[in-house]
Design a protein around this motif. Structure first.
Motif, short mmCIF file in Angstrom:
data_model
loop_
_atom_site.label_atom_id
_atom_site.label_comp_id
_atom_site.label_asym_id
_atom_site.label_seq_id
_atom_site.Cartn_x
_atom_site.Cartn_y
_atom_site.Cartn_z
N ALA A 193 20.14 27.44 8.85
CA ALA A 193 20.69 26.88 7.95
C ALA A 193 22.16 25.86 8.12
O ALA A 193 23.01 25.78 8.97
N HIS A 194 23.11 27.17 6.79
CA HIS A 194 24.92 26.59 7.37
C HIS A 194 24.74 27.76 8.15
O HIS A 194 24.91 28.81 8.41
N ILE A 195 26.42 27.57 9.24
CA ILE A 195 26.42 28.42 10.49
C ILE A 195 28.40 28.38 10.60
O ILE A 195 28.94 27.26 10.08
N PHE A 215 26.01 33.52 9.82
CA PHE A 215 24.68 31.82 9.44
C PHE A 215 23.65 31.57 8.27
O PHE A 215 23.71 33.20 7.47
N SER A 216 22.99 31.35 7.75
CA SER A 216 21.75 31.61 6.90
C SER A 216 21.14 30.01 7.22
O SER A 216 21.17 29.69 8.46
N LEU A 217 19.66 30.64 6.93
CA LEU A 217 17.86 30.39 6.80
C LEU A 217 18.20 29.96 5.45
O LEU A 217 18.31 30.45 4.57
N CYS A 238 14.08 30.24 -0.68
CA CYS A 238 14.47 31.12 0.36
C CYS A 238 15.78 30.17 0.99
O CYS A 238 15.35 29.21 1.54
N HIS A 239 16.30 31.59 0.65
CA HIS A 239 18.31 31.06 1.63
C HIS A 239 18.80 32.78 2.16
O HIS A 239 18.86 33.78 0.80
N LEU A 240 18.72 33.01 3.02
CA LEU A 240 19.76 33.93 3.38
C LEU A 240 21.09 33.87 3.97
O LEU A 240 21.33 32.45 4.37
N ASP A 241 21.87 34.47 4.13
CA ASP A 241 22.54 34.82 4.40
C ASP A 241 23.35 36.04 5.25
O ASP A 241 23.14 37.37 4.53
N ILE A 242 23.83 35.72 6.32
CA ILE A 242 23.97 36.45 7.29
C ILE A 242 25.61 36.35 7.86
O ILE A 242 25.08 35.99 8.54
N LEU A 254 23.15 26.95 -8.13
CA LEU A 254 23.79 26.17 -6.80
C LEU A 254 22.63 25.68 -5.86
O LEU A 254 21.11 25.71 -6.19
N PHE A 255 22.93 24.46 -5.10
CA PHE A 255 21.68 23.97 -4.36
C PHE A 255 20.18 23.11 -5.63
O PHE A 255 19.22 23.39 -5.18
N SER A 256 20.88 22.36 -6.07
CA SER A 256 20.04 21.95 -6.97
C SER A 256 20.22 20.80 -7.77
O SER A 256 21.86 20.20 -7.54
#
Ligand SMILES: [Fe+2]
Length: 347
Positions: free
Chosen positions: A264-266, A301-303, A317-321, A104-106
């Motif tokens: 990041a994504h919402i 949402f994510s960071l 660094c990637h957080l999903d919340i 992912l994300f590469s």
């Protein structure tokens, strides 16, 4: 409850049919030492049964010295495919890659997709995969919502816990995930059932309150006290609260990367077969938390990175919340009210 090999083969069969896998196509199964053996074995059987030419690629993990947990999304960017032209060429020559490893994300993933190869990620435990086998109806519902999100210029999110945040929209595409890949070059994740976009660069302002019981990923825990984030011009500027806030601050500081604090994504969850509570029932190391990302009516949402949508940010660094009980408004249309999806808004 455990699931049988037969149930898993049937589940794979459904997913491969929805992904238009046909006799003679090249199916590559990407795996690693952490891949669930039942998922790997049954994917192989179902792809062979579909008449596909099946290849397995088994890659070793990297980033162990940088990651702070075994979670597959704990450190993003470089993957086992980085500097591996042999595996890359094989995947670009495939009709579909079944990603049981997590790519992912590469940049390599982008390159594979641009070649027309589809990629379907499936790293949840077999029990989750069988429960949330995707359907054509999932796709139609998520795409109906995505048409509204695509045309929106503003997203406003509120909650009784104190969230009141505004995102300006329009610079980035809308991405729909429903758990299968019916078109060339499509990436998806089984299970899914949600949609998202990214706020315009610098266009996120307000307050987000992560309430008691909301989930942090990749921590994969339920917070026990409120965390308040103040956002200004696209970045989280402060993280306030008690122990959970301190843990989150230290987790993010460990990456030593200011980009980690970018919004990041919402978007919001629309999968009725995924649940908020299931994280309390499973081994945290066995799941990537897809139930939490997809459960119906969350505001997710994510960071961190936005390169998934063509943006320049590639922070590891990637957080999903996912937040519960939110009301999400697109321009003047309420699409989620108090944590319930309003289907009438986009039908
Ligand atoms: Fe994410």
């Amino acid at each position: 409850m455990p699931v049988s090999d037969y149930q898993m083969v049937k589940a794979w069969d459904a997913v491969l049919k929805l992904s238009k896998v046909e006799r003679g196509q090249k199916v590559t199964i990407l795996c690693g030492p952490h891949t669930h053996p039942q998922t790997l074995q049954t994917a192989t059987i179902a792809a062979q049964a579909a008449g596909a030419v099946v290849t397995r690629i088994d890659l070793q993990p990297i980033n162990a010295e940088k990651a702070t947990s075994r979670d597959l999304m704990n450190y993003l960017g470089e993957t086992p495919l980085t500097n591996n032209p042999v595996a890359l060429a094989a995947m670009k020559n495939s009709d579909i890659v079944l990603d049981l490893m997590l790519l992912l994300f590469s940049p390599e993933q982008m390159e594979i997709l641009e070649s027309g190869t589809k990629i379907l990620l499936a790293v949840e435990p077999p029990e989750v995969l069988v429960r949330a086998v995707p359907t054509e109806a999932d796709r139609e519902r998520v795409l109906a919502a995505s048409r509204l999100l695509k045309s929106a210029k503003r997203m406003h999110v509120t909650s009784p816990a104190g969230t009141d945040v505004t995102f300006k929209l329009g610079e980035f595409p809308t991405i729909s995930e429903y758990g299968f890949c019916e078109e060339p070059g499509r990436w998806d994740h089984w299970p899914s059932g949600f949609l998202f976009t990214f706020a315009n660069e610098g266009g996120s302002d307000g307050t987000i309150v992560i309430d008691r019981g909301d989930i942090l990923l990749p921590q994969k825990n339920y917070v026990s006290d409120k965390i308040t984030m103040h956002l200004r011009e696209g970045f989280v500027r402060s993280i306030e609260g008690d122990v959970d806030a301190a843990l989150l601050r230290e987790f993010m500081e460990a990456y030593n990367d200011p980009e980690a604090y970018a919004i990041a994504h919402i978007g919001w969850g629309m999968q009725p077969r995924c649940y908020w509570h299931t994280l309390s029932l499973v081994d945290r190391e066995a799941t990537s938390g897809q139930d939490a990302r997809a459960f119906e009516g969350n505001f997710l949402f994510s960071l961190g990175p936005n390169n998934e949508a063509g943006g320049p940010r590639t922070t590891p660094c990637h957080l999903d919340i996912p937040l519960r009980n939110c009301t999400v408004k697109l321009d003047d249309v309420v699409v989620v009210r108090d944590g319930k999806v309003i289907d009438e808004a986009f039908r």
